[in-house]
Design a protein around this motif. Structure first.
Motif, PDB file in Angstrom:
ATOM      1  N   ILE A  44     -27.081  12.551  20.198  1.00 32.51           N
ATOM      2  CA  ILE A  44     -27.971  12.515  21.357  1.00 32.51           C
ATOM      3  C   ILE A  44     -28.187  11.075  21.780  1.00 32.51           C
ATOM      4  O   ILE A  44     -28.636  10.236  20.990  1.00 32.51           O
ATOM      5  N   VAL A  45     -27.859  10.773  23.042  1.00 30.80           N
ATOM      6  CA  VAL A  45     -28.035   9.416  23.564  1.00 30.80           C
ATOM      7  C   VAL A  45     -29.009   9.385  24.738  1.00 30.80           C
ATOM      8  O   VAL A  45     -29.345   8.318  25.246  1.00 30.80           O
ATOM      9  N   GLY A  46     -29.470  10.564  25.171  1.00 26.64           N
ATOM     10  CA  GLY A  46     -30.407  10.622  26.283  1.00 26.64           C
ATOM     11  C   GLY A  46     -30.859  12.044  26.549  1.00 26.64           C
ATOM     12  O   GLY A  46     -30.414  12.992  25.887  1.00 26.64           O
ATOM     13  N   TYR A  47     -31.758  12.161  27.515  1.00 24.89           N
ATOM     14  CA  TYR A  47     -32.228  13.471  27.951  1.00 24.89           C
ATOM     15  C   TYR A  47     -32.545  13.351  29.434  1.00 24.89           C
ATOM     16  O   TYR A  47     -33.147  12.374  29.863  1.00 24.89           O
ATOM     17  N   ILE A  48     -32.122  14.339  30.208  1.00 23.03           N
ATOM     18  CA  ILE A  48     -32.381  14.326  31.642  1.00 23.03           C
ATOM     19  C   ILE A  48     -33.063  15.634  32.030  1.00 23.03           C
ATOM     20  O   ILE A  48     -32.659  16.703  31.572  1.00 23.03           O
ATOM     21  N   ALA A  97     -31.199   9.041  33.034  1.00 19.32           N
ATOM     22  CA  ALA A  97     -31.641   9.792  31.849  1.00 19.32           C
ATOM     23  C   ALA A  97     -32.557   8.927  30.992  1.00 19.32           C
ATOM     24  O   ALA A  97     -32.421   7.700  30.948  1.00 19.32           O
ATOM     25  N   LYS A  98     -33.486   9.573  30.327  1.00 22.27           N
ATOM     26  CA  LYS A  98     -34.335   8.874  29.366  1.00 22.27           C
ATOM     27  C   LYS A  98     -33.493   8.574  28.134  1.00 22.27           C
ATOM     28  O   LYS A  98     -32.811   9.451  27.611  1.00 22.27           O
ATOM     29  N   ARG A  99     -33.563   7.347  27.683  1.00 22.61           N
ATOM     30  CA  ARG A  99     -32.759   6.939  26.522  1.00 22.61           C
ATOM     31  C   ARG A  99     -33.522   7.100  25.211  1.00 22.61           C
ATOM     32  O   ARG A  99     -32.918   7.226  24.157  1.00 22.61           O
ATOM     33  N   LYS A 100     -34.826   7.083  25.293  1.00 23.00           N
ATOM     34  CA  LYS A 100     -35.649   7.270  24.101  1.00 23.00           C
ATOM     35  C   LYS A 100     -36.029   8.755  24.052  1.00 23.00           C
ATOM     36  O   LYS A 100     -36.893   9.205  24.798  1.00 23.00           O
ATOM     37  N   VAL A 101     -35.336   9.495  23.202  1.00 19.65           N
ATOM     38  CA  VAL A 101     -35.470  10.941  23.157  1.00 19.65           C
ATOM     39  C   VAL A 101     -36.212  11.358  21.887  1.00 19.65           C
ATOM     40  O   VAL A 101     -35.851  10.942  20.788  1.00 19.65           O
ATOM     41  N   THR A 102     -37.232  12.179  22.076  1.00 15.52           N
ATOM     42  CA  THR A 102     -37.931  12.754  20.935  1.00 15.52           C
ATOM     43  C   THR A 102     -37.108  13.933  20.448  1.00 15.52           C
ATOM     44  O   THR A 102     -36.756  14.825  21.220  1.00 15.52           O
ATOM     45  N   THR A 103     -36.774  13.941  19.170  1.00 15.41           N
ATOM     46  CA  THR A 103     -35.984  15.010  18.568  1.00 15.41           C
ATOM     47  C   THR A 103     -36.674  15.471  17.291  1.00 15.41           C
ATOM     48  O   THR A 103     -37.621  14.826  16.812  1.00 15.41           O
ATOM     49  N   VAL A 104     -36.189  16.586  16.758  1.00 15.61           N
ATOM     50  CA  VAL A 104     -36.656  17.044  15.454  1.00 15.61           C
ATOM     51  C   VAL A 104     -35.442  17.332  14.579  1.00 15.61           C
ATOM     52  O   VAL A 104     -34.358  17.626  15.074  1.00 15.61           O
ATOM     53  N   ALA A 105     -35.680  17.243  13.292  1.00 14.53           N
ATOM     54  CA  ALA A 105     -34.631  17.568  12.327  1.00 14.53           C
ATOM     55  C   ALA A 105     -34.488  19.079  12.218  1.00 14.53           C
ATOM     56  O   ALA A 105     -35.443  19.823  12.466  1.00 14.53           O
ATOM     57  N   ILE A 116     -45.726  18.274  18.081  1.00 14.79           N
ATOM     58  CA  ILE A 116     -44.950  17.303  18.865  1.00 14.79           C
ATOM     59  C   ILE A 116     -44.878  17.738  20.322  1.00 14.79           C
ATOM     60  O   ILE A 116     -45.104  16.945  21.232  1.00 14.79           O
ATOM     61  N   LEU A 117     -44.554  19.013  20.563  1.00 17.97           N
ATOM     62  CA  LEU A 117     -44.457  19.513  21.937  1.00 17.97           C
ATOM     63  C   LEU A 117     -45.793  19.354  22.669  1.00 17.97           C
ATOM     64  O   LEU A 117     -45.829  18.977  23.843  1.00 17.97           O
ATOM     65  N   GLY A 118     -46.882  19.636  21.978  1.00 17.13           N
ATOM     66  CA  GLY A 118     -48.203  19.511  22.595  1.00 17.13           C
ATOM     67  C   GLY A 118     -48.625  18.070  22.823  1.00 17.13           C
ATOM     68  O   GLY A 118     -49.056  17.705  23.915  1.00 17.13           O
ATOM     69  N   LYS A 123     -41.365  19.820  27.202  1.00 18.44           N
ATOM     70  CA  LYS A 123     -41.067  21.248  27.223  1.00 18.44           C
ATOM     71  C   LYS A 123     -40.025  21.664  26.193  1.00 18.44           C
ATOM     72  O   LYS A 123     -40.003  22.798  25.749  1.00 18.44           O
ATOM     73  N   LYS A 124     -39.128  20.740  25.844  1.00 17.25           N
ATOM     74  CA  LYS A 124     -38.032  21.074  24.927  1.00 17.25           C
ATOM     75  C   LYS A 124     -37.787  19.933  23.954  1.00 17.25           C
ATOM     76  O   LYS A 124     -37.970  18.767  24.297  1.00 17.25           O
ATOM     77  N   LEU A 125     -37.334  20.304  22.773  1.00 15.22           N
ATOM     78  CA  LEU A 125     -36.985  19.321  21.745  1.00 15.22           C
ATOM     79  C   LEU A 125     -35.566  19.560  21.256  1.00 15.22           C
ATOM     80  O   LEU A 125     -35.263  20.636  20.733  1.00 15.22           O
ATOM     81  N   PRO A 126     -34.688  18.591  21.428  1.00 16.60           N
ATOM     82  CA  PRO A 126     -33.366  18.712  20.811  1.00 16.60           C
ATOM     83  C   PRO A 126     -33.508  18.685  19.290  1.00 16.60           C
ATOM     84  O   PRO A 126     -34.354  17.976  18.746  1.00 16.60           O
ATOM     85  N   VAL A 127     -32.682  19.465  18.626  1.00 18.91           N
ATOM     86  CA  VAL A 127     -32.680  19.542  17.167  1.00 18.91           C
ATOM     87  C   VAL A 127     -31.394  18.899  16.670  1.00 18.91           C
ATOM     88  O   VAL A 127     -30.313  19.178  17.182  1.00 18.91           O
ATOM     89  N   GLN A 128     -31.537  18.035  15.665  1.00 19.01           N
ATOM     90  CA  GLN A 128     -30.343  17.388  15.138  1.00 19.01           C
ATOM     91  C   GLN A 128     -30.266  17.513  13.622  1.00 19.01           C
ATOM     92  O   GLN A 128     -31.273  17.673  12.947  1.00 19.01           O
TER      93      GLN A 128
END
Length: 150
Positions: A44-48, A97-105, A116-118, A123-128
């Motif tokens: 993951i390098v961004g989120y749009i 795109a936003k480069r600083k992306v909040t993700t979860v393991a 985290i969502l709250g 609205k969404k969290l990428p999972v890695q």
């Protein structure tokens, strides 16, 4: 309950070298409002999101997009709004795109995901897992799995 138990595994995404046109097409085709941006290794390098698109449909000051905008206006008798939207479609996804992306393991607990969502008001969290995109979790996914109401 952990992320891998509730996440959506088929993640719509775009590559970091894609144009905004590809983002818009996926938004429309799949009725979604946000996409992770990944590199060739699926990291993951961004989120749009649709919010990022809205900011550029309206009037703005951005050197990258403005270059394409002025080029389009200069090349012909083009309406200012049309030129701006055409320039946006041809811009690179990483231009906005936003480069600083909040993700979860992949093994993150659902209570932490909800927090985290709250707190971040996203609205969404990428999972890695091991730095690679493996899924995505929305607010709706959390609610459906916490409250098993029919």
């Amino acid at each position: 309950m952990q992320a891998h138990e509730i996440m959506i595994k088929q993640v719509y995404k775009v590559k970091e070298n894609d144009k905004i046109r590809a983002v818009i097409e996926k938004f429309i085709d799949h009725h979604i409002s946000g996409l992770p941006v990944v590199n060739d290794r699926n990291e993951i390098v961004g989120y749009i999101s649709d919010g990022d698109i809205m900011r550029y449909i309206g009037k703005h000051e951005d050197k990258v997009i403005d270059f394409f905008f002025y080029l389009a206006v200069f090349q012909g008798d083009v309406d200012e709004f049309d030129a701006r939207t055409e320039a946006l479609l041809n811009a690179n996804v990483m231009d906005i795109a936003k480069r600083k992306v909040t993700t979860v393991a992949w093994n993150e607990e659902i209570e932490n995901i909800a927090a985290i969502l709250g707190k971040k008001q996203i609205k969404k969290l990428p999972v890695q897992r091991n730095g690679v995109l493996v899924g995505i979790i929305s607010r709706g996914d959390v609610i459906r799995n916490v409250f098993k109401i029919k």
